[in-house]
Every structure is written in structure tokens, then in C-alpha cells.
Design a protein around this motif. Structure first.
Motif, PDB file in Angstrom:
ATOM      1  N   ALA A 132       0.820  -1.214   0.000  1.00 36.02           N
ATOM      2  CA  ALA A 132       0.000   0.000   0.000  1.00 36.02           C
ATOM      3  C   ALA A 132       0.853   1.263   0.000  1.00 36.02           C
ATOM      4  CB  ALA A 132      -0.947  -0.003   1.198  1.00 36.02           C
ATOM      5  N   VAL A 133       1.933   1.254   0.779  1.00 32.34           N
ATOM      6  CA  VAL A 133       2.798   2.438   0.853  1.00 32.34           C
ATOM      7  C   VAL A 133       3.461   2.695  -0.499  1.00 32.34           C
ATOM      8  CG1 VAL A 133       4.866   3.428   1.922  1.00 32.34           C
ATOM      9  CG2 VAL A 133       3.197   2.240   3.333  1.00 32.34           C
ATOM     10  N   ILE A 134       4.042   1.663  -1.082  1.00 31.19           N
ATOM     11  CA  ILE A 134       4.716   1.830  -2.374  1.00 31.19           C
ATOM     12  C   ILE A 134       3.709   2.109  -3.483  1.00 31.19           C
ATOM     13  CG2 ILE A 134       6.149   0.675  -4.106  1.00 31.19           C
ATOM     14  CD1 ILE A 134       7.699  -0.595  -1.779  1.00 31.19           C
ATOM     15  N   SER A 135       2.540   1.464  -3.429  1.00 31.56           N
ATOM     16  CA  SER A 135       1.487   1.731  -4.419  1.00 31.56           C
ATOM     17  C   SER A 135       1.038   3.184  -4.358  1.00 31.56           C
ATOM     18  CB  SER A 135       0.280   0.813  -4.183  1.00 31.56           C
ATOM     19  OG  SER A 135       0.611  -0.512  -4.468  1.00 31.56           O
ATOM     20  N   GLY A 136       0.973   3.733  -3.146  1.00 29.66           N
ATOM     21  CA  GLY A 136       0.587   5.137  -2.972  1.00 29.66           C
ATOM     22  C   GLY A 136       1.573   6.078  -3.632  1.00 29.66           C
ATOM     23  N   ILE A 137       2.849   5.767  -3.501  1.00 29.06           N
ATOM     24  CA  ILE A 137       3.902   6.575  -4.128  1.00 29.06           C
ATOM     25  C   ILE A 137       3.773   6.503  -5.651  1.00 29.06           C
ATOM     26  CG2 ILE A 137       6.413   6.715  -4.515  1.00 29.06           C
ATOM     27  CD1 ILE A 137       6.675   5.766  -1.521  1.00 29.06           C
ATOM     28  N   LEU A 138       3.551   5.291  -6.167  1.00 25.86           N
ATOM     29  CA  LEU A 138       3.406   5.105  -7.613  1.00 25.86           C
ATOM     30  C   LEU A 138       2.147   5.788  -8.144  1.00 25.86           C
ATOM     31  CD1 LEU A 138       4.471   1.355  -7.809  1.00 25.86           C
ATOM     32  CD2 LEU A 138       5.771   3.311  -8.649  1.00 25.86           C
ATOM     33  N   GLU A 139       1.097   5.774  -7.351  1.00 31.76           N
ATOM     34  CA  GLU A 139      -0.153   6.428  -7.756  1.00 31.76           C
ATOM     35  C   GLU A 139       0.058   7.938  -7.927  1.00 31.76           C
ATOM     36  OE1 GLU A 139      -4.072   6.765  -8.939  1.00 31.76           O
ATOM     37  OE2 GLU A 139      -2.890   4.939  -8.686  1.00 31.76           O
ATOM     38  N   LYS A 140       0.850   8.518  -7.040  1.00 32.99           N
ATOM     39  CA  LYS A 140       1.156   9.957  -7.152  1.00 32.99           C
ATOM     40  C   LYS A 140       1.916  10.251  -8.440  1.00 32.99           C
ATOM     41  CE  LYS A 140       1.132  11.212  -2.283  1.00 32.99           C
ATOM     42  NZ  LYS A 140       1.890  11.581  -1.104  1.00 32.99           N
ATOM     43  N   GLU A 141       2.858   9.384  -8.786  1.00 29.98           N
ATOM     44  CA  GLU A 141       3.610   9.564 -10.033  1.00 29.98           C
ATOM     45  C   GLU A 141       2.687   9.415 -11.245  1.00 29.98           C
ATOM     46  OE1 GLU A 141       6.752  10.610 -10.407  1.00 29.98           O
ATOM     47  OE2 GLU A 141       6.933  10.742  -8.229  1.00 29.98           O
ATOM     48  N   TYR A 142       1.768   8.481 -11.158  1.00 30.69           N
ATOM     49  CA  TYR A 142       0.797   8.275 -12.246  1.00 30.69           C
ATOM     50  C   TYR A 142      -0.082   9.514 -12.422  1.00 30.69           C
ATOM     51  CZ  TYR A 142      -3.375   6.459 -14.585  1.00 30.69           C
ATOM     52  OH  TYR A 142      -4.442   6.285 -15.428  1.00 30.69           O
ATOM     53  N   LYS A 143      -0.547  10.072 -11.312  1.00 33.83           N
ATOM     54  CA  LYS A 143      -1.399  11.263 -11.369  1.00 33.83           C
ATOM     55  C   LYS A 143      -0.635  12.485 -11.894  1.00 33.83           C
ATOM     56  CE  LYS A 143      -4.874   9.940  -8.002  1.00 33.83           C
ATOM     57  NZ  LYS A 143      -5.416  10.098  -6.657  1.00 33.83           N
ATOM     58  N   LYS A 144       0.669  12.528 -11.643  1.00 34.04           N
ATOM     59  CA  LYS A 144       1.493  13.626 -12.164  1.00 34.04           C
ATOM     60  C   LYS A 144       1.745  13.449 -13.659  1.00 34.04           C
ATOM     61  CE  LYS A 144       5.143  13.554  -9.437  1.00 34.04           C
ATOM     62  NZ  LYS A 144       6.372  13.892  -8.705  1.00 34.04           N
ATOM     63  N   GLY A 145       1.496  12.240 -14.155  1.00 33.41           N
ATOM     64  CA  GLY A 145       1.714  11.969 -15.575  1.00 33.41           C
ATOM     65  C   GLY A 145       3.120  11.537 -15.918  1.00 33.41           C
ATOM     66  N   ILE A 147       4.357   8.509 -15.187  1.00 35.33           N
ATOM     67  CA  ILE A 147       4.307   7.103 -15.589  1.00 35.33           C
ATOM     68  C   ILE A 147       2.897   6.771 -16.065  1.00 35.33           C
ATOM     69  CG2 ILE A 147       6.195   6.227 -14.149  1.00 35.33           C
ATOM     70  CD1 ILE A 147       4.189   5.352 -12.060  1.00 35.33           C
ATOM     71  N   THR A 148       2.811   5.764 -16.924  1.00 31.98           N
ATOM     72  CA  THR A 148       1.513   5.303 -17.412  1.00 31.98           C
ATOM     73  C   THR A 148       0.934   4.301 -16.415  1.00 31.98           C
ATOM     74  OG1 THR A 148       2.506   3.448 -18.578  1.00 31.98           O
ATOM     75  CG2 THR A 148       2.288   5.529 -19.812  1.00 31.98           C
ATOM     76  N   LYS A 149      -0.300   3.905 -16.640  1.00 30.50           N
ATOM     77  CA  LYS A 149      -0.924   2.890 -15.781  1.00 30.50           C
ATOM     78  C   LYS A 149      -0.125   1.586 -15.854  1.00 30.50           C
ATOM     79  CE  LYS A 149      -5.263   0.605 -14.732  1.00 30.50           C
ATOM     80  NZ  LYS A 149      -6.660   0.391 -15.088  1.00 30.50           N
ATOM     81  N   LYS A 150       0.273   1.214 -17.064  1.00 28.60           N
ATOM     82  CA  LYS A 150       1.075   0.000 -17.252  1.00 28.60           C
ATOM     83  C   LYS A 150       2.428   0.151 -16.557  1.00 28.60           C
ATOM     84  CE  LYS A 150       2.876  -3.078 -20.812  1.00 28.60           C
ATOM     85  NZ  LYS A 150       3.068  -3.312 -22.250  1.00 28.60           N
ATOM     86  N   GLY A 151       3.025   1.347 -16.651  1.00 25.33           N
ATOM     87  CA  GLY A 151       4.304   1.610 -16.007  1.00 25.33           C
ATOM     88  C   GLY A 151       4.210   1.524 -14.501  1.00 25.33           C
ATOM     89  N   LYS A 152       3.081   1.979 -13.964  1.00 20.89           N
ATOM     90  CA  LYS A 152       2.846   1.921 -12.514  1.00 20.89           C
ATOM     91  C   LYS A 152       2.816   0.469 -12.043  1.00 20.89           C
ATOM     92  CE  LYS A 152      -1.350   2.618 -11.005  1.00 20.89           C
ATOM     93  NZ  LYS A 152      -2.636   3.142 -10.511  1.00 20.89           N
ATOM     94  N   GLU A 153       2.099  -0.379 -12.787  1.00 24.11           N
ATOM     95  CA  GLU A 153       1.995  -1.796 -12.423  1.00 24.11           C
ATOM     96  C   GLU A 153       3.343  -2.499 -12.565  1.00 24.11           C
ATOM     97  OE1 GLU A 153      -1.115  -2.994 -15.067  1.00 24.11           O
ATOM     98  OE2 GLU A 153      -2.651  -1.885 -13.941  1.00 24.11           O
ATOM     99  N   MET A 154       4.058  -2.155 -13.647  1.00 23.87           N
ATOM    100  CA  MET A 154       5.370  -2.763 -13.876  1.00 23.87           C
ATOM    101  C   MET A 154       6.362  -2.340 -12.793  1.00 23.87           C
ATOM    102  SD  MET A 154       7.892  -2.478 -17.199  1.00 23.87           S
ATOM    103  CE  MET A 154       6.623  -2.985 -18.340  1.00 23.87           C
ATOM    104  N   ALA A 155       6.316  -1.069 -12.410  1.00 28.62           N
ATOM    105  CA  ALA A 155       7.228  -0.570 -11.378  1.00 28.62           C
ATOM    106  C   ALA A 155       7.025  -1.315 -10.061  1.00 28.62           C
ATOM    107  CB  ALA A 155       7.026   0.929 -11.173  1.00 28.62           C
ATOM    108  N   LEU A 156       5.759  -1.548  -9.697  1.00 23.14           N
ATOM    109  CA  LEU A 156       5.463  -2.269  -8.455  1.00 23.14           C
ATOM    110  C   LEU A 156       6.072  -3.668  -8.488  1.00 23.14           C
ATOM    111  CD1 LEU A 156       3.918  -1.999  -5.741  1.00 23.14           C
ATOM    112  CD2 LEU A 156       1.970  -3.062  -6.873  1.00 23.14           C
TER     113      LEU A 156
END
Length: 198
Positions: A132-145, A147-156
Motif C-alpha cells: 500500500a505504501v509503495i502503491s501510494g507513491i506510484l499512484e502519485k507519479e501516475y497522477k502527475k503523468g 508514468i503510465t498505468k502499465k508503467g505503474k503496475e510494472m514498477a510495483l
């Protein structure tokens, strides 16, 4: 106040001794009697703090997880870049696994949980909190544009694959990790997910 301080001190002593014993013998083969003897206390004193060895082990894991998650959240909130956050994650894990008892403890506990599925479900909560903590960080990057949705999942997936790699290869120093490993992995992940800094 003194009693509270003594209780905290005793609990810490028990956890430290239990961690070393569980790393050496495993959760399956350790008894509360052995832990009590190693701590120089009676079994009733030990049971005052922890209901059983699983509860003691769970307390050890949760405590470490909570501290790690809080440190990561604070660092992420400090205005650090995404690359710096990734470096921080890998650096913290490298520091943690440098302790000689971490690898055997993780392996023993993992093995014990695999043979006790009901207990394993309890420990899943800790894993979910880390995600959840790392997903939250990735979600912020996704919202900033960045990373893509696919990039967010791959990063996790890449982050946790690298953390598992660090832990598994810490055994007997199977692989000598370079001090540049955290930066190298951070850059590799950013490249793999096509990170676009804004």
C-alpha cells in the motif's frame, strides 16, 4: 512511569533474543521455554507480553514493517524525486539485510508460514501494508503523468522482485552487491517503465 519504561525495556530484550533464536533454530523448532531461558525470565513473564511464539514473531515483523513504512513515507513526503525514493527503498533493504540474522530469520519464518496457511493469512496484512505504501507513491507519479498505468503496475512488480532478489542473495553473501546497486536499480526501473520527469 518507571514500570512502563521497564516493560518497554523487557519487551525489547525479549524481541532481540527471540529474533536471534528464530534465525538460528527456526520458528518451528523454538519453544517459549527456550526463549524465556535465553531472556532470563520465567515463562509466565514471557506469556505476559506475548500469547505464543507466533504472536512474538508477528510482533517482530510488524514492528520492523511499521518503522520501514514510516521512514519511507517521511522520505517521500520530503519532496524527494521518484528516483531518489527508489534509491532510498533499495538502500534501506541493503542495510537491513546486512545483519547476519535477517536472511535465516526470513527463510525460517517463510517456511513456517507455508506449512501453516491460517497463520500465513495473518502475516499477509503486513505484506499488504508494504504494498500500500509503495502503491501510494506510484499512484502519485501516475497522477502527475510521469508514468503510465502499465508503467505503474510494472514498477510495483520490479520493485518487489528486486527486494526479493536482495534478500535471497544475501545468504552467505551469495552475490556481492555493489554500493551503486540502489542507484543502478532505480535507473533501470525508470528506464523500463519509460519514466517522464515533469
Amino acid at each position: 512511569m518507571k514500570d512502563k519504561t521497564n516493560e518497554i525495556s523487557m519487551k525489547k530484550k525479549i524481541k532481540n533474543k527471540a529474533f536471534s533464536l528464530m534465525a538460528k533454530k527456526g520458528l518451528k523448532d523454538i519453544s517459549m521455554r527456550e526463549i524465556a531461558e535465553a531472556c532470563g525470565v520465567t515463562k509466565p513473564v514471557l506469556y505476559y507480553y506475548f500469547k505464543d511464539k507466533e504472536d512474538l514473531c508477528y510482533s517482530l515483523i510488524v514492528e520492523k514493517s511499521v518503522v520501514s513504512n514510516e521512514n519511507l513515507k517521511k522520505f517521500a513526503a520530503s519532496g524527494a524525486s521518484f528516483e531518489e525514493i527508489l534509491v532510498f527503498i533499495f538502500s534501506e533493504y541493503m542495510q537491513d539485510i546486512s545483519h547476519k540474522d535477517v536472511f535465516p530469520f526470513v527463510i525460517h519464518v517463510s517456511s513456517y508460514l507455508l506449512s501453516n496457511p491460517d497463520l500465513g493469512k495473518r502475516f499477509e496484512v503486513v505484506k499488504e501494508q508494504n504494498f500500500a505504501v509503495i502503491s501510494g507513491i506510484l499512484e502519485k507519479e501516475y497522477k502527475k503523468g510521469t508514468i503510465t498505468k502499465k508503467g505503474k503496475e510494472m514498477a510495483l512488480q520490479l520493485i518487489f522482485a528486486n527486494l526479493a532478489h536482495l534478500i535471497l542473495n544475501s545468504c552467505e553473501h551469495a552475490i556481492k552487491f555493489s554500493p551503486s546497486y540502489p542507484k543502478d536499480m532505480a535507473r533501470a526501473i525508470l528506464k523500463a517503465i519509460d519514466y517522464r520527469e515533469k
